[in-house]
Motif scaffolding. Sequence first.
Motif, PDB file in Angstrom:
ATOM      1  N   TYR A  48      -5.889   4.622  -2.379  1.00 32.55           N
ATOM      2  CA  TYR A  48      -6.767   4.438  -1.218  1.00 32.55           C
ATOM      3  C   TYR A  48      -7.260   2.993  -1.245  1.00 32.55           C
ATOM      4  O   TYR A  48      -7.032   2.260  -2.210  1.00 32.55           O
ATOM      5  CB  TYR A  48      -7.961   5.405  -1.284  1.00 32.55           C
ATOM      6  N   ARG A  49      -7.948   2.596  -0.183  1.00 31.89           N
ATOM      7  CA  ARG A  49      -8.457   1.231  -0.081  1.00 31.89           C
ATOM      8  C   ARG A  49      -9.933   1.220   0.297  1.00 31.89           C
ATOM      9  O   ARG A  49     -10.387   2.147   0.982  1.00 31.89           O
ATOM     10  CB  ARG A  49      -7.661   0.437   0.954  1.00 31.89           C
TER      11      ARG A  49
ATOM     12  N   ALA B 284       0.831  -1.207   0.000  1.00 36.36           N
ATOM     13  CA  ALA B 284       0.000   0.000   0.000  1.00 36.36           C
ATOM     14  C   ALA B 284       0.862   1.252   0.000  1.00 36.36           C
ATOM     15  O   ALA B 284       1.913   1.288   0.624  1.00 36.36           O
ATOM     16  CB  ALA B 284      -0.906   0.000   1.230  1.00 36.36           C
TER      17      ALA B 284
ATOM     18  N   ASN C 265      -6.963  -7.906  -4.667  1.00 33.57           N
ATOM     19  CA  ASN C 265      -6.451  -7.298  -3.437  1.00 33.57           C
ATOM     20  C   ASN C 265      -5.184  -8.013  -2.995  1.00 33.57           C
ATOM     21  O   ASN C 265      -4.754  -8.985  -3.619  1.00 33.57           O
ATOM     22  CB  ASN C 265      -7.512  -7.306  -2.325  1.00 33.57           C
TER      23      ASN C 265
ATOM     24  N   SER D 156      -8.820  -1.699  -4.220  1.00 31.16           N
ATOM     25  CA  SER D 156      -8.586  -0.339  -4.685  1.00 31.16           C
ATOM     26  C   SER D 156      -9.209  -0.138  -6.058  1.00 31.16           C
ATOM     27  O   SER D 156     -10.352   0.295  -6.154  1.00 31.16           O
ATOM     28  CB  SER D 156      -7.086  -0.032  -4.703  1.00 31.16           C
TER      29      SER D 156
ATOM     30  N   GLU E 109      -2.166   0.769  -7.376  1.00 30.46           N
ATOM     31  CA  GLU E 109      -3.539   0.957  -6.930  1.00 30.46           C
ATOM     32  C   GLU E 109      -3.896   2.423  -7.090  1.00 30.46           C
ATOM     33  O   GLU E 109      -3.128   3.208  -7.663  1.00 30.46           O
ATOM     34  CB  GLU E 109      -3.729   0.473  -5.497  1.00 30.46           C
TER      35      GLU E 109
END
Length: 209
Positions: free
Chosen positions: A117-118, A8, A139, A146, A114
């Motif tokens: 953000y998630r 991330a 994911n 994302s 990505e």
Amino acid sequence: MTLYLCAAPAGAAEKDPHEGHFTLEEATAGLEGQGPLTAVLDTSKGQLDCRLFEKESPITVANFVGLARGLRSFLNPRTHQWEKRPYYDGLLFHRVIPGFMVQTGDFSGKGSGEAGYRIPNEHSPKLKFNRPGLLGMANYGPDTNSAQFFITEAAANHLNGAYTIFGECKPAKVVREIAKGPRDMNDRPRTPVTLTKVTISRAAARKRR
């Protein structure tokens, strides 16, 4: 088969202009009609007509529709700036595995990016990876969805419970066309396959035209 993305991006969630919240109402603002929410995926191998599961997976559908329509901001990995424009148009299918799935949605085109953000996983007891054509979010662990997504070429029940299903696409033969052909050691097509455009509509409104 695991559908990992990448690590991330540090600190990106705090800078999200939407502060991690983006609703289905925001994503569908301005769409005509009251029919089922649909997405047409034009690819270099043919067209996929997809029904989106807005009732079962509202957060995921809102995210996908918002990105596709250019209403949901994303972090451009090239400029490191938040942008609003149709995210998916022109992206590559960066990973394809015949008999399993095809994957796209990485703005970098390398399969390791990505949107900055998630969003969380969503699970409905009605939905299983039990047939071709299902839209799932890629994911790298629970609640790390994302922008990357995949479409199954066949049943993939080993994915149940780990990945959000948010739609279904037809015809399956287009998924097969995307998946076949020479690949490198990372399952990337040696001849690029492109998601040229994503068009969102309410099916009833589209039929009236």
